[in-house]
Design a protein around this motif. Structure first.
Motif, mmCIF file in Angstrom:
data_model
loop_
_atom_site.group_PDB
_atom_site.id
_atom_site.type_symbol
_atom_site.label_atom_id
_atom_site.label_comp_id
_atom_site.label_asym_id
_atom_site.label_seq_id
_atom_site.Cartn_x
_atom_site.Cartn_y
_atom_site.Cartn_z
ATOM 1 N N PHE A 50 52.268 41.131 42.441
ATOM 2 C CA PHE A 50 52.559 41.520 41.061
ATOM 3 C C PHE A 50 53.281 40.379 40.350
ATOM 4 O O PHE A 50 54.233 39.817 40.875
ATOM 5 N N PRO A 51 52.832 40.021 39.146
ATOM 6 C CA PRO A 51 53.451 38.868 38.465
ATOM 7 C C PRO A 51 54.849 39.204 37.943
ATOM 8 O O PRO A 51 55.208 40.366 37.791
ATOM 9 N N ASN A 52 55.576 38.153 37.674
ATOM 10 C CA ASN A 52 56.896 38.269 37.073
ATOM 11 C C ASN A 52 56.708 38.504 35.572
ATOM 12 O O ASN A 52 56.349 37.577 34.849
ATOM 13 N N LEU A 53 56.932 39.723 35.112
ATOM 14 C CA LEU A 53 56.703 39.989 33.688
ATOM 15 C C LEU A 53 57.999 39.829 32.901
ATOM 16 O O LEU A 53 59.066 40.230 33.360
ATOM 17 N N PRO A 54 57.912 39.233 31.700
ATOM 18 C CA PRO A 54 59.128 39.065 30.886
ATOM 19 C C PRO A 54 59.615 40.419 30.360
ATOM 20 O O PRO A 54 58.824 41.337 30.162
ATOM 21 N N GLU A 55 60.902 40.544 30.172
ATOM 22 C CA GLU A 55 61.423 41.736 29.502
ATOM 23 C C GLU A 55 61.044 41.676 28.027
ATOM 24 O O GLU A 55 61.044 40.609 27.425
ATOM 25 N N ILE A 56 60.709 42.833 27.476
ATOM 26 C CA ILE A 56 60.339 42.908 26.064
ATOM 27 C C ILE A 56 61.480 43.622 25.341
ATOM 28 O O ILE A 56 61.751 44.796 25.613
ATOM 29 N N ALA A 57 62.135 42.906 24.450
ATOM 30 C CA ALA A 57 63.258 43.521 23.722
ATOM 31 C C ALA A 57 62.773 44.757 22.973
ATOM 32 O O ALA A 57 61.729 44.739 22.319
ATOM 33 N N GLY A 58 63.518 45.842 23.118
ATOM 34 C CA GLY A 58 63.149 47.078 22.420
ATOM 35 C C GLY A 58 62.442 48.094 23.302
ATOM 36 O O GLY A 58 62.124 49.192 22.845
ATOM 37 N N VAL A 59 62.171 47.735 24.558
ATOM 38 C CA VAL A 59 61.538 48.682 25.489
ATOM 39 C C VAL A 59 62.363 48.781 26.756
ATOM 40 O O VAL A 59 62.820 47.761 27.283
ATOM 41 N N ALA A 189 57.791 46.699 36.425
ATOM 42 C CA ALA A 189 57.045 46.593 37.692
ATOM 43 C C ALA A 189 57.017 47.939 38.408
ATOM 44 O O ALA A 189 55.974 48.358 38.943
ATOM 45 N N ALA A 190 58.134 48.638 38.386
ATOM 46 C CA ALA A 190 58.178 49.963 39.010
ATOM 47 C C ALA A 190 57.274 50.929 38.251
ATOM 48 O O ALA A 190 56.617 51.796 38.854
ATOM 49 N N ALA A 191 57.208 50.766 36.912
ATOM 50 C CA ALA A 191 56.341 51.631 36.101
ATOM 51 C C ALA A 191 54.882 51.436 36.505
ATOM 52 O O ALA A 191 54.116 52.394 36.611
ATOM 53 N N ALA A 192 54.507 50.181 36.748
ATOM 54 C CA ALA A 192 53.127 49.877 37.136
ATOM 55 C C ALA A 192 52.765 50.587 38.443
ATOM 56 O O ALA A 192 51.619 50.991 38.649
ATOM 57 N N ARG A 193 53.740 50.731 39.328
ATOM 58 C CA ARG A 193 53.492 51.413 40.609
ATOM 59 C C ARG A 193 53.408 52.931 40.446
ATOM 60 O O ARG A 193 52.611 53.589 41.092
ATOM 61 N N MET A 196 49.906 54.500 39.512
ATOM 62 C CA MET A 196 48.737 54.256 40.377
ATOM 63 C C MET A 196 48.173 55.563 40.952
ATOM 64 O O MET A 196 48.917 56.496 41.239
ATOM 65 N N THR A 197 46.855 55.614 41.118
ATOM 66 C CA THR A 197 46.231 56.733 41.851
ATOM 67 C C THR A 197 45.494 56.151 43.067
ATOM 68 O O THR A 197 46.110 55.933 44.098
ATOM 69 N N THR A 198 44.184 55.880 42.939
ATOM 70 C CA THR A 198 43.487 55.233 44.061
ATOM 71 C C THR A 198 43.604 53.712 43.989
ATOM 72 O O THR A 198 42.975 53.009 44.775
ATOM 73 N N ASP A 199 44.377 53.212 43.068
ATOM 74 C CA ASP A 199 44.638 51.769 42.989
ATOM 75 C C ASP A 199 45.209 51.290 44.316
ATOM 76 O O ASP A 199 46.017 51.987 44.927
ATOM 77 N N THR A 200 44.824 50.086 44.713
ATOM 78 C CA THR A 200 45.397 49.531 45.944
ATOM 79 C C THR A 200 46.495 48.514 45.655
ATOM 80 O O THR A 200 47.140 48.035 46.569
ATOM 81 N N TYR A 201 46.681 48.172 44.375
ATOM 82 C CA TYR A 201 47.807 47.299 44.007
ATOM 83 C C TYR A 201 48.172 47.550 42.546
ATOM 84 O O TYR A 201 47.294 47.934 41.756
ATOM 85 N N PRO A 202 49.457 47.356 42.188
ATOM 86 C CA PRO A 202 49.844 47.526 40.784
ATOM 87 C C PRO A 202 49.345 46.345 39.953
ATOM 88 O O PRO A 202 49.174 45.248 40.486
ATOM 89 N N ALA A 309 42.062 43.788 32.519
ATOM 90 C CA ALA A 309 40.718 44.344 32.720
ATOM 91 C C ALA A 309 40.111 43.785 34.014
ATOM 92 O O ALA A 309 39.522 44.516 34.815
ATOM 93 N N HIS A 310 40.273 42.491 34.228
ATOM 94 C CA HIS A 310 39.737 41.880 35.454
ATOM 95 C C HIS A 310 40.422 42.442 36.692
ATOM 96 O O HIS A 310 39.788 42.658 37.727
ATOM 97 N N GLN A 311 41.723 42.687 36.577
ATOM 98 C CA GLN A 311 42.449 43.239 37.732
ATOM 99 C C GLN A 311 41.931 44.634 38.087
ATOM 100 O O GLN A 311 41.905 45.013 39.257
ATOM 101 N N VAL A 312 41.526 45.384 37.071
ATOM 102 C CA VAL A 312 40.967 46.713 37.336
ATOM 103 C C VAL A 312 39.651 46.574 38.119
ATOM 104 O O VAL A 312 39.421 47.276 39.105
ATOM 105 N N VAL A 313 38.793 45.651 37.701
ATOM 106 C CA VAL A 313 37.524 45.445 38.420
ATOM 107 C C VAL A 313 37.800 44.943 39.841
ATOM 108 O O VAL A 313 37.143 45.375 40.796
#
Lengths: 445, 445
Positions: A50-59, A189-193, A196-202, A309-313
């Motif tokens: 899982f990539p290091n995502l920047p914090e978004i101010a306001g969320v 990152a925890a939200a991405a997890r 998940m349903t049948t996903d094998t990675y976030p 989208a590519h990660q979903v495929v």
């Protein structure tokens, strides 16, 4: 023969995988939460995790294990958005779309004065649940509004998982206080997890773009691995940016870019009743997206959407090949996409890819049935840099071994030139393998 | 657990089948003919084997082993039709259709004064072979015309098998003398065998109907097992009758009945470049089909066409379930067919069928994505006589065990009521199994 021995070995390996899969599956339609071991991670998963995502101010984000269906995992995420956040959305076009989707659609474009909340649960899709469906959404929205302190018309909910069973919304509502208490700027990152349903990675992606010398950040997460096809897919996607942008502009950009990203991917041609893509702009960067700023922001957003989208495929159920199909020379762009999606969805093409068979005849077949304007004798096909067919027949210099060698790669590019005009489109798909059958024939997700 | 042990046993059995399959396969794209052992017969094959078809006055058949691709099997059939025979045809709508299809289409409606000949080879589809394609057709037509003694515009050819390789038409032409010498009125069963490719059994059907007190006979043969979907399928179908009927009437009846039979079946949603259905009426019975005779003749013809269409689905690659999908209550007939075909083609529905999983949620999903007008909360679903869902939710009396028990049958009926209007359609499909993947991923047909 050595080739057959190799195939037998491959089959033995497959059987072993099936056995392992059986041991890790075991979902049943009981209402009580139960544990579920994770599926093995897709061989096509992005390197590095899982990539290091920047914090978004306001969320701010929070997750919790509410036991919607499974125990021992988080299954609800809450995203809290600052007042003034504009939200755009794109949804499944299914005629049997779920209650949460209908509710979200109604709310897009509402006043951004209060804050906003996005609540997503996995485990239960709250789809095809009759009048119970909307009743659950109303209970959930009311609970979140009261506890988190945002107006009801600014509470967006999504549900993903099993269809046709009532959503145990009380289990989620009972955890809203915990979610509120756990909100933090770095919880994406925890939200991405949690979703998940049948996903094998976030799945996550981000971009930072400088506009007027100031950085504007975009970060998004997605879930989805099967029932993926336009329009849109069994996908939930949530993208956040600190850009300041009018809702109408945000919506226009989102709709346009969705047509070139999430609506250009397919795993199995099936379309979910729950697909939801929300894009929220908090405005907290203070950078307004207008004039010269539009193009770079759109490009950055497009990059994030394509990446997700590519990660979903790449997490397509049972996928072992990630395949880009580039169609050029079509009568128009729409025809190019039609031909590309027909190739991308053809079971015969997808099984050939699984078998590493450079079977360009099946590509010709798929183009022929697509409905796109085509002239058999003007078609040209490339596998990577190898010219396979031209002028309606196999290229005289093409060697089957070259095609067979190319097909062994996990990332493939198939180029089609229709030889008719300037229409072009690129779409993405994966192969169709024994594991897809195992995952979908042997248990309910 | 006992259930898992049973699954492991099933997997072991599957592995054994895969091994057996590998041993019997082994097709390669070499030009030299080689032997190929037959696939195991589909478990859905009609009981009793190939039916006893009546001789049709005015038609004679012959077959030969020309070594088009495989040695040790017949691979060319010739049907010789008496002068005056009227011929109607329906063909693939693929934009990349093969040279033989284009040639046949041109010839439909030509003068019936001379006799006529239908020549069909398996092993090579003569499709996507550039300018070689039509050149081969011309050579073949010229050879048959000269040797059999029928006008060139009355020689119809079909080719089925591998795509993209030049047809060795000389091998076929070298055998036309033998074919002519072998013509006999009772050769139709052998003809059904000669045109098989991945078929696991030959397909035939017949009807005799009394019109004005005199018997009129219809007998037909078909091949096809994969790449089956409207419009039409990887199918070759040849139907013969001794009825006397004008070409325009014959064509009208054929086109109309095709829409309710061969265009209502699917195995994998893929459409061949070579599909051909020819219907020849020799007139040898002397019974003219007009006025009151039209309805009973049409009904008999419809029965033969449906029977052959079902046999194609029953031979669907890897199929273990034959599934009839009856849609009623749609806004109109076209919508009913759209919804039915979306269910019939959905990989998620078809894998659930393979897994004997009464997963009606996936049926709702397929209806939703189909584009047919649908109201989620008016949908009702039946598995056989069991009401599963109504008013947009699971039926309160439905027990999952009842659905699971029903799904164990090999012949299934799924009923959908859309609750909107009077539109109705019935379509047929099969399940999507590991064997489909094996057949299509592991070797070229």
């Amino acid at each position: 023969m050595a080739g057959k021995k190799k195939k037998i070995r491959k089959l033995k390996q497959k059987l072993k995988e099936l056995r392992a899969h059986l041991e890790t599956s075991g979902a049943t339609p009981e209402a009580e939460p139960r544990t579920k071991k994770p599926l093995p991670v897709s061989p096509l998963a992005p390197v590095g995790g899982f990539p290091n995502l920047p914090e978004i101010a306001g969320v701010r984000f929070a997750t919790v294990a509410a036991g919607v269906r499974y125990a021992g995992r988080t299954d609800v995420m809450l995203a809290e958005l600052a007042p003034g956040s504009e939200i755009a959305g794109v949804f499944t076009r299914s005629a049997t779309r779920s209650a949460p989707v209908l509710d979200c659609q109604d709310k897009i474009g509402g006043s951004a004065d209060g804050g906003a909340a996005i609540v997503v649960n996995s485990g239960n899709a709250n789809a095809f649940t009759g009048s119970h469906g909307m009743a659950s959404v109303r209970e959930l929205v009311s609970g979140v509004s009261r506890i988190v302190g945002v107006p009801e018309h600014r509470v967006f909910t999504s549900s993903t998982g099993v269809i046709g069973e009532p959503l145990p919304h009380d289990r989620i509502i009972a955890k809203i206080e915990d979610l509120k208490a756990g909100l933090s700027a770095d919880g994406i990152a925890a939200a991405a997890r949690a979703i998940m349903t049948t996903d094998t990675y976030p799945k996550g992606a981000s971009a930072t773009v400088k506009i007027d010398g100031k950085p504007v950040k975009i970060a998004g997460i997605a879930k989805g691995s099967g029932m993926i096809a336009p329009d849109m897919a069994t996908m939930l996607v949530y993208i956040f940016t600190d850009a300041k942008i009018a809702q109408a502009d945000l919506q226009g950009m989102l709709s346009q870019l969705t047509d070139r990203s999430f609506n250009c991917i397919t795993v199995d041609s099936d379309t979910s009743t729950s697909d939801t893509l929300l894009l929220a702009a908090t405005g907290a960067s203070g950078v307004e997206i207008t004039g010269d700023g539009i193009a770079p922001f759109r490009e950055a957003l497009s990059g994030v959407m394509l990446d997700l989208a590519h990660q979903v495929v790449r997490d397509g159920e049972g996928a072992t090949k990630f395949v880009e199909i580039r169609v050029t020379g079509a009568a128009d762009d729409a025809d190019a996409k039609t031909a590309g999606m027909a190739i991308a969805n053809s079971p015969l093409v997808k099984t050939a890819l699984a078998g590493e068979d450079p079977n360009w005849g099946r590509i010709v077949m798929a183009i022929g049935k697509s409905g796109a304007q085509a002239d058999r004798d003007k078609l040209a096909i490339r596998f990577g840099d190898t010219q396979v067919a031209r002028d309606g027949w196999v290229d005289p210099d093409y060697k089957e071994e070259a095609g067979a060698t190319y097909m062994k790669q996990s990332d493939l590019i198939i180029g089609i030139d229709m030889g008719l005009g300037d229409g072009a489109a690129t779409v993405w798909t994966c192969d169709l393998t024994h594991a897809y059958i195992s995952i979908n024939a042997d248990y309910r997700s």
